[in-house]
Design a protein around this motif. Structure first.
Motif, short mmCIF file in Angstrom:
data_model
loop_
_atom_site.label_atom_id
_atom_site.label_comp_id
_atom_site.label_asym_id
_atom_site.label_seq_id
_atom_site.Cartn_x
_atom_site.Cartn_y
_atom_site.Cartn_z
N VAL A 151 0.64 29.07 -8.19
CA VAL A 151 1.32 29.75 -9.30
C VAL A 151 2.01 31.02 -8.80
CG1 VAL A 151 0.91 31.00 -11.46
CG2 VAL A 151 -0.21 28.80 -11.06
N ALA A 152 1.31 31.75 -7.92
CA ALA A 152 1.91 32.98 -7.36
C ALA A 152 3.19 32.65 -6.59
CB ALA A 152 0.91 33.68 -6.46
N HIS A 153 3.16 31.58 -5.80
CA HIS A 153 4.36 31.19 -5.05
C HIS A 153 5.51 30.83 -6.00
CE1 HIS A 153 7.06 29.30 -2.23
NE2 HIS A 153 6.96 28.16 -2.88
N LEU A 154 5.20 30.09 -7.06
CA LEU A 154 6.25 29.70 -8.01
C LEU A 154 6.82 30.90 -8.74
CD1 LEU A 154 4.64 26.45 -9.48
CD2 LEU A 154 6.54 26.61 -7.87
N ILE A 177 10.37 25.26 -13.09
CA ILE A 177 9.34 26.12 -12.50
C ILE A 177 8.31 26.54 -13.55
CG2 ILE A 177 8.88 28.27 -11.28
CD1 ILE A 177 10.24 26.06 -9.62
N PRO A 178 8.71 27.04 -14.72
CA PRO A 178 7.69 27.33 -15.75
C PRO A 178 6.88 26.09 -16.13
CG PRO A 178 9.76 28.38 -16.32
CD PRO A 178 10.05 27.50 -15.16
N TYR A 179 7.54 24.93 -16.14
CA TYR A 179 6.83 23.68 -16.46
C TYR A 179 5.76 23.40 -15.39
CZ TYR A 179 6.04 18.67 -17.10
OH TYR A 179 5.45 17.43 -17.28
N GLU A 197 0.85 -1.18 0.00
CA GLU A 197 0.00 0.00 0.00
C GLU A 197 0.88 1.24 0.00
OE1 GLU A 197 -2.18 1.01 3.55
OE2 GLU A 197 -1.07 -0.47 4.73
N PRO A 198 0.39 2.36 -0.53
CA PRO A 198 1.22 3.58 -0.61
C PRO A 198 1.46 4.20 0.76
CG PRO A 198 -0.99 4.03 -1.39
CD PRO A 198 -0.93 2.55 -1.15
N ILE A 199 2.67 4.67 0.97
CA ILE A 199 2.97 5.45 2.19
C ILE A 199 2.29 6.82 2.06
CG2 ILE A 199 4.81 6.55 3.52
CD1 ILE A 199 6.64 4.25 2.60
N ASP A 200 2.49 7.46 0.92
CA ASP A 200 1.78 8.69 0.54
C ASP A 200 1.45 8.58 -0.93
OD1 ASP A 200 1.54 10.43 2.79
OD2 ASP A 200 3.69 10.80 2.70
N LEU A 201 0.26 8.99 -1.31
CA LEU A 201 -0.05 9.04 -2.73
C LEU A 201 0.63 10.26 -3.35
CD1 LEU A 201 -3.84 8.11 -2.67
CD2 LEU A 201 -1.99 6.77 -3.67
N PRO A 202 1.14 10.15 -4.57
CA PRO A 202 1.88 11.27 -5.19
C PRO A 202 0.93 12.34 -5.74
CG PRO A 202 1.82 9.41 -6.68
CD PRO A 202 1.14 8.94 -5.42
N VAL A 203 0.25 13.03 -4.85
CA VAL A 203 -0.75 14.03 -5.24
C VAL A 203 -0.05 15.31 -5.67
CG1 VAL A 203 -2.74 15.36 -4.47
CG2 VAL A 203 -2.40 13.03 -3.63
N LYS A 204 -0.34 15.74 -6.88
CA LYS A 204 0.30 16.96 -7.43
C LYS A 204 -0.70 18.12 -7.39
CE LYS A 204 1.31 14.84 -11.32
NZ LYS A 204 0.84 13.49 -11.00
N PHE A 205 -1.17 18.41 -6.19
CA PHE A 205 -2.20 19.43 -5.98
C PHE A 205 -2.35 19.61 -4.48
CE2 PHE A 205 -6.69 20.60 -5.31
CZ PHE A 205 -6.78 21.70 -6.13
N PRO A 206 -2.66 20.84 -4.00
CA PRO A 206 -2.88 21.04 -2.54
C PRO A 206 -4.21 20.46 -2.08
CG PRO A 206 -3.15 23.11 -3.71
CD PRO A 206 -2.67 22.12 -4.73
N ILE A 237 1.48 25.30 4.45
CA ILE A 237 1.01 24.03 3.88
C ILE A 237 0.98 24.14 2.36
CG2 ILE A 237 -0.99 22.51 3.65
CD1 ILE A 237 -1.63 23.09 6.58
N LEU A 238 0.47 25.25 1.84
CA LEU A 238 0.41 25.39 0.39
C LEU A 238 1.81 25.44 -0.21
CD1 LEU A 238 -1.85 26.53 -2.00
CD2 LEU A 238 0.07 28.11 -2.02
N ILE A 239 2.72 26.15 0.43
CA ILE A 239 4.09 26.21 -0.08
C ILE A 239 4.71 24.82 -0.08
CG2 ILE A 239 6.40 27.06 0.48
CD1 ILE A 239 5.04 29.65 1.47
N MET A 240 4.51 24.06 1.01
CA MET A 240 5.06 22.71 1.08
C MET A 240 4.44 21.81 0.00
SD MET A 240 5.38 20.25 4.43
CE MET A 240 6.57 21.32 5.20
N ASN A 241 3.11 21.93 -0.18
CA ASN A 241 2.44 21.15 -1.23
C ASN A 241 2.96 21.52 -2.61
OD1 ASN A 241 -0.90 20.90 0.27
ND2 ASN A 241 0.95 19.73 0.61
N THR A 242 3.12 22.82 -2.85
CA THR A 242 3.58 23.28 -4.16
C THR A 242 4.99 22.78 -4.45
OG1 THR A 242 2.20 25.25 -3.92
CG2 THR A 242 3.92 25.31 -5.60
N GLU A 243 5.87 22.89 -3.48
CA GLU A 243 7.24 22.43 -3.68
C GLU A 243 7.30 20.91 -3.80
OE1 GLU A 243 9.37 24.22 -0.48
OE2 GLU A 243 9.39 26.21 -1.42
N HIS A 244 6.40 20.22 -3.09
CA HIS A 244 6.32 18.76 -3.24
C HIS A 244 5.83 18.39 -4.64
CE1 HIS A 244 5.92 14.60 -2.06
NE2 HIS A 244 4.62 14.60 -2.34
#
Length: 862
Positions: free
Chosen positions: A189-192, A445-447, A149-158, A326-333
């Protein structure tokens, strides 16, 4: 019992204590990490993560019975089917990850979902694209060791901030409020881009939200959520949106309880909620709708306070964070996951290019012919390796035995149909993809920004903000509470309260009101409403007291001490400490109040003062007009009336208000009136003055300047009503496809009036003008490619004043591009100010020095 037995028993207890301590810490850690608190990276608790993983396992594009999904999830989650079903329903009701079918309950009414065997589910396209990727997922063994089972799912969104979460662990809890889908993407997007951002909650139940104390979702912050309440007429309120965490059942129960306790006064309540919220609150004829709305917010669940507490699991530890972190951590993740995916893709493309190049060498150089006479497998491998060696210098890596084994598996049919041109095209395509992936890795980052914007474009179309952000006004509960108690007093004995039914009835009041009393000895006191309270004998006045009430003015004549002079004063009482005696006359023993009146609007009456017969004075009768006195604080001594004995004081003539008209402002942030200078000045109000409101639907209302009135609509006009000022309206008639103009006067009525003649869906109001001398510049659209000169129309001259129901005149027959309105500068209304009377004979100035007496006389009497 022997000493040895005692020793043995003590040793056993010590061991049990130690075990208990260790086991409890283990249990606490288990609950926090494996059940109650979500991971910061994928925003899911373990049961939610296992449900999503199980649904991905079963995903085939069709709906699955929830019972089947729950059964499959039990391979990973060892806590029974009920907890899995409940968690799955909660995810489904958030309308983001699970595409539901059947009765999944109702977030508005609180109705539960149907049984798991009756409802179905599948993953949404958003979940399939954003939540899963087995190549970047870290795995661990399930509880029984049979599955991964997954330890964490690779969610690409906050996801954590989008869905929100609530959980209670051992010793700590978490409460993260849901946020808007598009606002989260914009913030990422603003953070990036290195810009600042701000995030506020957004709820599916909509309603209003005050985030002035949100504190970025950190501990110690709070938000206030309100239901959306409007009144269709003066007899009915409509609740159309709910505060977060409440459903219609909660709301109706709280309203009925408040009604039973007498906090509010309603006739009946109806619940017509289905796909949308509609609770109808019917009012009695004598109840104010605006005041009832405030009371609903003050005494029911129509307003709730929510305290966020963002506790999340980071690694293997719980941490308290704020929403921005949390959002910054999610975005960088997300950026790190995208990088990992690109690196994996690059490796796969390079491997594909590598083997395709080997395949070409193998076929073009006919190396497969070299192995025709070879006897052993080892010699086959060596022969192919030797044949490839002269042609492999341009490859990305060395040739391995695994590569050679794959070459031996190429079928003869493929070799015979080898097309060099197609091969070159394939290689070129692979090289193009490799270059693009390398470019994306360099410009990560642009990607990542493009990734977020693509997600927003695909899935954010119907996810606009539902909860309206607004700063709430502070509702004074004492001002909106219904008078649910009858109040009595015994003036001689000094008892007041709600239980003294044999004594004098005074008024109806609320059980949270304050009562102010005045005694004949010149003492004042404020107490809470109670069944029976002793406040002192010889009462003069008992009334409801309102804090900061500057309009109520008290007029008083008193004697200082048992043989001192007489003074008169006017004062207001704006702030006190409850249950404290305040001497308003004098501290001297024997002081007595001869005359007292309480005036709710600052009225100043005229009284007659009769003196006791005395040979030293020429006249024993005088008149006092309280309007000659300035209104001071309650501690002021007042002005000297006389040094001689007064027989009595009689009312001669009732007075009028000496207070200036009230200056009223409209504060657009809280959409309420105030007298404190906040917002836009509407003008000076007195008596029957009214406020004119015209909303975007063409509905006209004339309302009083009561500070309790609500103004929740979007208004084209909100100003002081001038009865003789015509209203001009330019509107577009969708049915006739042209602009019209009308001018009308309003009747002095509280009834709702509508001036929009056309009900066509394309009709709209262009402008409403409440001023003389206005002009309109019409800029025309191009007609058959030709420009038409603009035209200026003076509205007062263009059309005469007619009735509100009139259609009006055609404004122009040509196509209009824009209409610009010019209005002369308004003449500011001068505030009416009453000057305080100057100090003169018989006046006590601020330093309380007696200047003279109102009577000609000799020496004062003893």
């Amino acid at each position: 019992m022997t000493t040895e037995e005692n020793s043995h028993e003590g040793e056993s207890l010590k061991k049990v204590s130690g075990l208990y301590k260790d086991w409890f810490l283990d249990y606490a850690s288990y609950v926090i990490l494996d059940r109650a608190i979500p991971s910061v990276y994928d925003g899911l608790k373990p049961v939610q993560r296992r449900i999503m993983h199980s649904m991905r396992e079963l995903e085939d594009g069709r709906y699955n019975k929830v019972a089947n999904i729950v059964g499959n999830t039990m391979k990973y989650h060892p806590h029974g089917d009920a907890s899995i079903t409940d968690a799955m329903v909660q995810i489904g009701q958030k309308e983001l990850l699970i595409d539901t079918q059947g009765n999944w309950g109702n977030i508005y009414t609180g109705d539960s979902a149907a049984a798991a065997r009756y409802i179905e589910a599948r993953l949404t396209p958003f979940a399939l694209e954003v939540v899963f990727n087995p190549k970047t997922t870290e795995w661990s063994k399930s509880y029984d060791g049979r599955n991964n089972e997954p330890i964490d799912l690779p969610v690409k969104f906050p996801l954590l901030l989008a869905q929100g979460v609530e959980g209670i662990g051992v010793g700590l809890s978490t409460k993260i409020l849901p946020h808007n889908f598009n606002e989260l993407i914009n913030a990422s997007v603003a953070h990036l881009k290195g810009k600042k951002f701000e995030l506020f909650p957004d709820f599916l139940t909509a309603g209003y939200l005050d985030v002035s104390e949100y504190n970025d979702g950190h501990r110690g912050g709070k938000v206030r959520a309100r239901a959306r309440i409007t009144h269709t007429d003066k007899h009915m309120l409509v609740i159309s949106e709910l505060p977060f965490s409440k459903n219609t059942s909660d709301l109706i129960d709280s309203i009925l309880k408040a009604n039973e306790k007498g906090k509010i006064k309603i006739k009946k309540i109806e619940d017509n909620t289905s796909d949308t919220v509609e609770i109808l609150v019917h009012l009695h004829n004598d109840v104010s709708p605006d005041k009832t709305i405030d009371a609903l917010y003050a005494f029911t669940d129509c307003q709730v306070t929510i305290s966020p507490n963002a506790c999340v699991i980071v690694g293997d530890k719980p941490m308290f964070m704020n929403v921005s972190d949390i959002l910054i951590m999610n975005t960088e993740h997300t950026v790190s996951l995208l990088k990992k995916e690109l690196e994996i893709e690059l490796h796969e493309l390079q491997e594909s290019w590598h083997f395709s190049s080997l395949e070409r060498i193998f076929i073009e150089n006919r190396i497969y012919h070299d192995i025709e006479e070879v006897k052993t497998w080892e010699d086959v491998i060596k022969t192919i390796d030797k044949g490839l060696e002269p042609h492999t210098k341009h490859l990305l890596r060395a040739v391995t035995e695994e590569d050679i084994l794959k070459l031996t598996e190429i079928r003869i049919k493929r070799i015979s149909r080898f097309d060099l041109d197609k091969f070159k095209e394939n290689i070129a395509a692979l090289e193009g993809k490799i270059e693009q992936v390398k470019y994306n890795l360099v410009h990560l980052i642009p990607y990542a920004i493009d990734y977020y914007l693509n997600i927003q474009k695909k899935y954010g179309k119907d996810r606009q903000r539902k909860t309206e952000l607004r700063i709430f006004d502070t509702i004074d509960a004492t001002k909106v509470a219904v008078a649910n108690e009858k109040f009595y007093a015994n003036f001689e004995e000094g008892f007041i309260g709600t239980s003294l039914k044999k004594d004098q009835y005074l008024f109806d009041c609320s059980d949270i009101d304050d009562i102010v009393i005045f005694r004949k000895d010149g003492t004042m006191k404020v107490v809470k409403v109670d069944a029976k309270t002793f406040v002192g004998k010889d009462l003069l006045s008992v009334a409801i007291w309102k804090k900061n009430d500057k309009r109520t003015v008290y007029n008083m004549i008193y004697r200082e001490g048992s043989a001192g002079p007489y003074y008169m004063k006017r004062f207001s009482v704006t702030a006190v400490t409850r249950n404290t005696d305040y001497p308003l006359a004098s501290d001297k023993k024997g002081s007595e109040v001869l005359y007292f009146s309480a005036n709710p609007n600052g009225e100043a009456e005229t009284v007659t003062v009769l003196l006791k017969p005395n040979p030293r004075i020429r006249k024993n009768k005088m008149e006092i007009d309280f309007s000659d006195l300035a209104i001071k604080g309650r501690d002021s001594k007042g002005n000297l009336v006389t040094k001689y004995s007064v027989k009595k004081v009689d009312m001669k003539e009732e007075g009028v208000s000496t207070l200036a008209p009230r200056r009223i402002w409209f504060d657009d942030t809280v959409r309420r009136l105030n007298a404190d200078g906040r917002g836009t000045l509407l003008g000076n109000f007195k008596g029957d003055d009214r406020i004119l409101t015209i909303n975007t639907n063409g509905e006209v209302k004339l309302v009083s300047f009561d500070l309790g009135n609500r103004f929740d609509d979007e208004y084209l006009v909100l100003e002081k009503w001038k009865p003789q000022q015509p209203v001009s309206c330019i509107y577009y008639d969708g049915e006739k496809d042209m602009y019209f103009i009308k001018r009308f006067l309003l009747e002095n009525t509280v009834n709702l009036q509508t001036f929009m003649p056309s009900e066509h869906p394309k009709s709209f109001i262009e402008n409403v003008i409440v001023a003389n001398g206005a002009s309109a510049e019409i800029i025309f659209a191009k007609d058959k490619g030709k420009d038409r000169d603009s035209e200026i129309i003076h509205l007062d001259e263009f059309i005469t004043v007619k009735g509100i129901k009139a259609i009006g005149n055609q404004f122009t027959k040509f196509k209009v591009k824009t209409i610009n309105i010019s209005i002369p500068e308004p003449v500011e209304e001068e505030p009416e100010v009453y000057e305080e009377p100057e100090t003169g004979d018989g006046i006590v100035d601020d330093d309380r020095t007696v200047i003279g007496d109102l009577f000609e006389s000799g020496e004062p009497e003893n």
